[in-house]
Write an enzyme that holds these catalytic residues in place. Sequence first.
Site, PDB file in Angstrom:
ATOM      1  N   TYR A 121       0.715  -1.087   0.132  1.00  0.00           N
ATOM      2  CA  TYR A 121       0.115   0.036   0.048  1.00  0.00           C
ATOM      3  C   TYR A 121       0.889   1.272  -0.120  1.00  0.00           C
ATOM      4  O   TYR A 121       0.670   2.191  -0.805  1.00  0.00           O
ATOM      5  CB  TYR A 121      -0.815   0.090   1.195  1.00  0.00           C
ATOM      6  N   LYS A 125       1.254   4.300  -2.802  1.00  0.00           N
ATOM      7  CA  LYS A 125       1.254   5.424  -2.845  1.00  0.00           C
ATOM      8  C   LYS A 125       2.194   6.462  -2.927  1.00  0.00           C
ATOM      9  O   LYS A 125       2.246   7.685  -3.636  1.00  0.00           O
ATOM     10  CB  LYS A 125       0.710   5.812  -1.100  1.00  0.00           C
ATOM     11  N   GLY A 313     -47.386  28.240  45.270  1.00  0.00           N
ATOM     12  CA  GLY A 313     -47.414  28.767  46.653  1.00  0.00           C
ATOM     13  C   GLY A 313     -46.357  28.193  47.380  1.00  0.00           C
ATOM     14  O   GLY A 313     -46.397  28.307  48.714  1.00  0.00           O
TER      15      GLY A 313
END
Length: 401
Positions: A121, A125, A313
């Site tokens: 690879y 490249k 309240g």
Amino acid sequence: MSMKILVTGSAGFVGKNLVASLKNIAQNKDRTRPNIIIDEIFEYDIDTDPALLKDYCKQADFIFNIAGVNRPKEQSEFEKGNFGFVSDLLAYLKEYNNTCPVMISSSIQASLIGRYASSPYGQSKLDGENAVFDYAKETGAKVLVYRFPNLFGKWSRPNYNSAVATFCNNIANDLPIQVNDPSTQLELLYIDDLIAEMLDALEGKEHRCEYDGADVVEKQDGKFCFVPTTHRVTLGEIVELLESFKDQPSTLMMPKIPENSFAKKLYSTYLSYLPKEKTIFDLKMNKDDRGSFTELLKTFDCGQFSVNISKPGITKGQHWHHSKWEFFIVVSGHGLIQERKIGTDEVIEFEVTGEKIQAIHMLPGYTHNIINLSEDKDLVTVMWANESFDPAKPDTFFETV
């Protein structure tokens, strides 16, 4: 001048993120890059009609070549898919005499150093890099060659070529992970940092470098380009962070995620893998006849967030702190906040309403309360305390205002 941009590998991890960012700019959704004006984006991937590539190369004003092969069935496919595709791309550009800038994504494996020394690879490249550099010498075209380290971020495919994607996916989905050596260190590049560099390159502001082996040496006129922000972390550190992200819904504790930190970027990545059922989680509501109190979020060094709901309240609070302090922020309803300095009759009051949202300090050394003045509507108050509640050191003392 408006540009036509070609993105090859547009359906992959990097390609999808890049195309999405380019489209935001083209559609004026992202105005942070006013110098980039995009007329058209050509998306090319493995399923695109190959005949279109020639026409795209004819028209393009800038090319991002992200396409590549990294998990082939046969090693020979590396050369065909990486070097071969780059060669075809450059041939089409020469055919049309198009000398537009060309960016190509390479890999640190192209250094063929250390564990990459015999990488098919990496060799494919490297051959692609050399083809591009030769093309630049021959034509004068500007080329931008990036050797990317390991990438991570949203939309990366798990169980493919990213350990981070696999860990995020598996931990998010309660699947097992395997870590052979927790001390193994990775250099990681976050997808948003990569895309920011791609947009810099589009503006002619790329970062350039040379290589000393596999190490980047920044150099203004360098042959290569690089992304200046990467992170070096171990597999053990990654898993520890991911486990803390997974625990957050039960602990409410938000891990430290400083700006530009790896933890911040990893958290975003992790969340992108959450299944639908984990996108929502219950919070513990402490209810009684007065209303409810719910802790929302805790932090290590910036306190915690809560929400208080008081029924009509009702008075809540009536306590004070030595050092702890808080913000009370009424977001719905009508109420009265009272604070009295301990040891005095000095009382300060604030009438608050969700119609005008304000933040009120609960002062150290002042006992305080919050009264719902409505006869028929709940009072909803978002609260922030400067420290997460510690039952062993509550710093909370009852005393009526």
